[in-house]
Design an enzyme around this catalytic site. Structure first.
Site, PDB file in Angstrom:
ATOM      1  N   VAL A 539       0.837  -1.209   0.000  1.00 32.90           N
ATOM      2  CA  VAL A 539       0.000   0.000   0.000  1.00 32.90           C
ATOM      3  C   VAL A 539       0.866   1.252   0.000  1.00 32.90           C
ATOM      4  CG1 VAL A 539      -1.739   1.296   1.286  1.00 32.90           C
ATOM      5  CG2 VAL A 539      -1.923  -1.192   1.109  1.00 32.90           C
ATOM      6  N   LYS A 642      -5.112  -0.994  11.156  1.00 28.71           N
ATOM      7  CA  LYS A 642      -6.338  -1.175  11.955  1.00 28.71           C
ATOM      8  C   LYS A 642      -6.049  -1.334  13.443  1.00 28.71           C
ATOM      9  CE  LYS A 642      -7.570  -4.787   9.144  1.00 28.71           C
ATOM     10  NZ  LYS A 642      -7.003  -4.494   7.851  1.00 28.71           N
ATOM     11  N   ALA A 674     -11.177  -1.336   2.673  1.00 26.55           N
ATOM     12  CA  ALA A 674     -10.122  -0.826   1.812  1.00 26.55           C
ATOM     13  C   ALA A 674     -10.613   0.422   1.079  1.00 26.55           C
ATOM     14  CB  ALA A 674      -9.641  -1.890   0.851  1.00 26.55           C
ATOM     15  N   GLY A 727      -2.474 -13.610  -5.082  1.00 21.61           N
ATOM     16  CA  GLY A 727      -2.084 -12.542  -4.149  1.00 21.61           C
ATOM     17  C   GLY A 727      -3.248 -11.987  -3.357  1.00 21.61           C
ATOM     18  N   LYS A 745     -12.259  -5.754  11.580  1.00 22.72           N
ATOM     19  CA  LYS A 745     -13.063  -4.796  10.806  1.00 22.72           C
ATOM     20  C   LYS A 745     -14.459  -4.678  11.383  1.00 22.72           C
ATOM     21  CE  LYS A 745     -10.558  -5.729   6.533  1.00 22.72           C
ATOM     22  NZ  LYS A 745     -10.594  -6.381   5.221  1.00 22.72           N
TER      23      LYS A 745
END
Ligand code: ADP
Ligand code: ASP
Ligand code: MG
Length: 899
Positions: A539, A642, A674, A727, A745
């Site tokens: 990211v 997170k 995301a 992936g 989450k």
């Protein structure tokens, strides 16, 4: 050269100190005056050469201090006030202060030398005049040294010598250029009363004295600025025809200049001299020639991005000048406004520039504010106490007490409870003001009705000025928001009753930073965000790519996204000037240092930039624990991480408290879906007053993919292998299959709804049977269950191998569900009081039925959205969408870019 003697219009041209400082500048001023005189009648008003008034004041201070064993000449003291300690460095020729007189003489003689060719035959006359002025200065300073004190009248006379000398030079130049030049003595033609150092001019008498010139006398006249003369009823009338005959009356310098006592108009008073003359002469235009292009949105020396304003109204100019815009003396505007005479501020260093026009017809500014000014060196006095509530006339008594001591009040505010009045005064009068107020309220003090007068020094006033603010809601909010974002404490606020200005009293040491930030928000249309990227994994790397792509586009929209730091596990590169995102990794490798998060905080604490942002693209619990420290150090937080939001509730709540106290923001949209707008949607529903009853979601892209494959009759082990290959999974697919990430989450959503469960209290059922792979799955959070599991985990390959054992049971379950028209989904179900994560069989009617192949979705069932829920659906994983959402979170920090 011809002059426009017959012209009926008249222009007053005022040249400030820098516009007459030195031979070259004087030559340019004379050229400008000559060019103007070819068009219309002209009165030139000139200041002393830059630095000369300071030199004179320092000379007075030195003379007053008397001989001192060592030390240089005192710096410029205020025009009034006690003498400072000081002395001559070089052996003093005669008496203290003689050094200043000598410097004055040399300075002007050097300029005279520089103008020898230009002056020609005029040189002798000018030289004699300068010599006489220098002699007078030496004499006056000698007298001061003997008395060890300089009365106001003497101080005024000495200070006037700066203007008299520059005018002697200018007169010579004009005459040498063939222009007849009538010289006016302000001590005769600008009658004043009151304080000899801050005189009050008498406009009616000035008008009378200048009648001759007004009625068409000379085509070109010259007058020193900065001073006038004391009006006395018994003084001989200088005649109504001053200026009637070109070339006369002759120059009158020093004591020989009649019986007029010199009175100063205050520092920077040359502008006021010119404005008074312009009003008395019914001038067409007043030009203020200075060293900048005009009036700027803020002092260009303090705010490099300040822009020159084409025009502004009289009121706006007055307010800006009142609150410290030095380009105009604060009293300049009143006399010309009364006569409707426009003022143009121009740059003598670049006369081709149009300058700024101050006039009645100024078009309203497109922005709510026109300019920003700063006044430093202030103190605030609080008059407060229980006995002040509702007592009439308190403010009047405060004013009267200060006025009796001639203390100028810059700003006043009164609490709505009427229990406190705060007044801002210049630091030099602070002690006197406090004493005056203590005396004025002695009776209340004795009776315990009033507290001791509180005095705070070291303050500055930052004022936002503009006619447009009257029509605009929220300007004050934006101003204080900008200061708050900066962590700058506002000591007091005041809004002019005209609503043309809003002022904030702040600490002087914060002033320049605050100016830059407020200017950025109101005028530059540009805000700078300093980004500190932690973590350059998938990211983080993608964020750098997108930053490189987006920077220019945002710059055009007024947002400077500057990458100022980047860190990988143990290396950090800090570069406040900015790092090119394309080269960040390379530079981190080449120049990164083993810096700690504390080093980063310290660097930002030291520099205190406006908007530092910690962009956390790590999964580090340690970094998340330090969020509070980052917020205290001034950082806004943007996190894909997170850990904090799904960590212990205590830490979750503590951070929120810190954020509120330090006015920092924390954006973490990527925590749940995301790139999907999950948290924003939920907050919007709640903000709109809706009651959210239940949130259900498929929050794992990898599980969404695997379960989709099962529907297509792909064996379970193959589905996991494919997901891994593509992936979609974590490096160890067990992390996905256990469902802990989904539980985190879900917990974050639960907490958004106001719930207060801990991660361990969330009901979690992984996709794998509890018995599978020793400790895999089962209820539990990341705590004990997680640790036990990892302790006994075998290798990934062995696990993948064993997965085949599950192919048959999963195939059987899928077939059974298919028969009843249902599918398996890994679902998080959340409300205010519960948080569940488990594989669930859903039918075609369920909003999550069709969500598969790596897609994620969240359905919100609320009072407004029921029975059909509001569904947000799309790819909920992937570095690209996540990085884009992190960037969007960063941009949300900028006012006006996003709601
Ligand atoms: P002069 O000697 O010509 O009277 P001053 O030094 O008194 O010049 O005033 C000009 C200076 O005022 C500029 O150099 C600038 O630094 C300062 N200044 C403060 N505020 C402003 C503003 N809003 N616009 C332009 N100049 C400003
Ligand atoms: N020379 C004076 C000063 O320095 C007045 C002026 O410049 O306008 O304050
Ligand atoms: Mg000035």
């Amino acid at each position: 050269m011809s002059t426009a003697a017959a012209a009926t219009t008249l222009r007053v041209m005022k040249f400030g100190g820098t516009s007459v400082a030195g031979a070259e500048r004087l030559r340019a001023a004379a050229r400008l005056a000559a060019a103007a005189a070819a068009e219309e009648r002209v009165l030139v008003v000139a200041s002393a050469m830059a630095g000369v008034t300071d030199l004179l004041l320092a000379g007075i201070a030195t003379a007053e201090a008397g001989p001192a064993p060592q030390g240089g000449e005192a710096g410029p003291p205020p025009m009034s006030g006690p003498a400072r300690q000081g002395g001559e460095t070089a052996s003093p020729p005669e008496s203290p202060g003689a050094g200043a007189a000598e410097r004055y003489r040399t300075l002007h003689r050097e300029v005279l030398d520089g103008l020898r060719v230009d002056l020609g035959a005029e040189q002798v006359a000018v030289s004699l005049r300068l010599e006489a002025l220098a002699t007078e200065l030496a004499r006056l300073l000698e007298g001061t040294a003997i008395l060890r004190s300089c009365p106001a009248a003497g101080r005024a006379r000495i200070c006037a010598l700066g203007e008299r000398a520059s005018c002697a030079l200018l007169a010579g130049l004009l005459r040498a250029g063939g222009l007849d030049c009538l010289e006016l003595d302000p001590s005769a033609v600008l009658p004043c009363e009151g304080d000899a150092l801050e005189a009050s001019p008498l406009p009616a008498l000035i008008r009378e004295r200048l009648a001759g010139l007004r009625q068409g006398g000379a085509a070109l006249a010259l007058m020193p600025g900065f001073f006038g003369g004391r009006w006395r009823a018994d003084a001989p009338e200088p005649g109504r025809d001053v200026g009637g005959v070109p070339g006369s009356p002759p120059w009158r310098a020093g004591p020989a200049a009649g019986d007029h006592e010199v009175m100063l108009l205050g520092r920077g008073g040359g502008d006021l001299s010119a404005a008074l003359a312009a009003a008395a002469l019914d001038a067409r235009l007043l030009e203020i020639w200075t060293d900048v292009d005009g009036i700027y949105t803020a002092d260009p020396r303090l705010v490099p991005t300040a822009a020159c304003l084409p025009e502004l109204s009289f009121d706006e100019a007055m307010e800006l000048a009142h609150f410290g815009a030095k380009v105009l003396h604060p009293r300049t505007i009143a006399p010309v406004r009364a006569h409707g005479i426009p003022v143009r501020v121009r740059n003598s260093l670049d006369p081709s520039r149009p300058g700024t026009l101050v006039h009645a017809g100024a078009a309203p500014s497109a922005r709510p504010a026109r300019g920003l000014s700063l006044m430093r060196g202030l103190a605030l006095l609080d008059v407060a106490g229980p006995g002040m509530r509702g007592v009439p006339g308190m403010a009047a008594r405060v004013f009267a007490a200060l006025a009796a001591h001639e203390i100028n009040v810059v700003l006043i505010t009164q609490g709505s409870s009427e229990c406190a009045i705060s007044v801002c005064v210049g630091a030099v009068s602070a002690a006197a003001a406090a004493a005056a107020l203590e005396r004025a309220f002695a009776a209340e003090r004795a009776a315990g009705l009033m507290d001791a007068v509180a005095l705070r020094r070291g303050l500055a006033i930052l004022s936002l000025v503009g006619d447009g603010m009257r029509r605009q809601v929220g300007v004050a909010g934006s101003l204080f928001g900008a200061l708050g974002d900066l962590g700058c404490n506002v000591v007091a606020i005041a809004q002019g009753s005209s609503e043309r200005s809003i002022s904030a009293v702040i600490a002087e040491e914060e002033a320049v930073r605050a100016m830059a930030a407020v200017h950025g928000r109101f005028f530059d249309g540009s805000e700078r965000l300093e980004l500190y990227l932690m973590g350059v994994g998938l990211v983080g790397k993608q964020l750098l790519v997108q930053l490189a792509r987006q920077q220019e586009r945002w710059r055009r929209r007024g947002v400077d996204l500057r990458l100022c730091g980047v860190a990988a596990s143990r290396r950090m590169l800090l570069e406040p000037a900015g790092i090119e995102p394309e080269r960040a990794l390379e530079q981190l490798a080449a120049r990164g240092e083993p810096l700690s998060p504390e080093d980063l905080r310290e660097s930002v604490r030291r520099r205190r930039p406006g908007c530092p942002v910690l962009v956390d693209c790590t999964g580090s619990g340690e970094l998340a624990e330090a969020y509070g420290d980052f917020a205290v150090a001034g950082f806004h937080l943007v996190g894909a991480n997170k850990r904090l939001n799904s960590g212990p509730l205590e830490g979750y709540r503590a951070l929120r408290g810190v954020l509120v106290r330090h006015r920092r923001r924390f954006h973490y949209e990527t925590n749940v879906g995301a790139g999907l707008p999950v948290i924003t949607t939920l907050r919007d529903l709640l903000a709109g007053g809706d009651r959210v009853l239940r949130v259900e979601g498929i929050l794992s892209g990898s599980l969404s993919f695997i379960l989709g494959q099962l529907e297509d009759e792909v064996p379970f082990s193959l589905a996991v292998a494919r997901a891994r290959q593509a992936g979609f999974t974590e490096p160890d697919p067990r992390d996905d299959l256990a469902g802990i990430d989904v539980a985190r989450k879900a917990l974050i959503l639960h907490r958004e709804l106001g719930g207060c469960l801990e991660l361990g209290q969330a009901a979690l059922e992984g996709l794998l049977p509890a018995s599978f792979d020793a400790g895999e799955g089962g209820a539990g959070g990341d705590g004990s269950a997680g640790r036990a599991r990892s302790a006994v985990r075998g290798s990934i390959e062995a696990f993948m191998e064993r997965l085949r054992e599950l192919d048959a049971p999963f195939a059987a379950r899928a077939a059974e569900l298919r028969a009843s028209g249902r599918v398996l989904r890994f679902v998080a179900t959340v409300d205010e009081s519960s948080c569940r994560v488990a594989p669930v069989a859903v039918g075609a009617e369920h909003p999550l039925f069709a969500v598969r192949d790596g897609e994620c979705a969240v359905s919100f069932t609320s009072e407004a959205y029921s029975p059909r829920p509001l569904v947000v659906r799309g790819y909920g994983a992937g570095a690209e969408v996540t990085a884009a959402a992190v960037l969007a979170d960063v941009l949300r920090l900028v006012q006006g870019v996003y709601p």
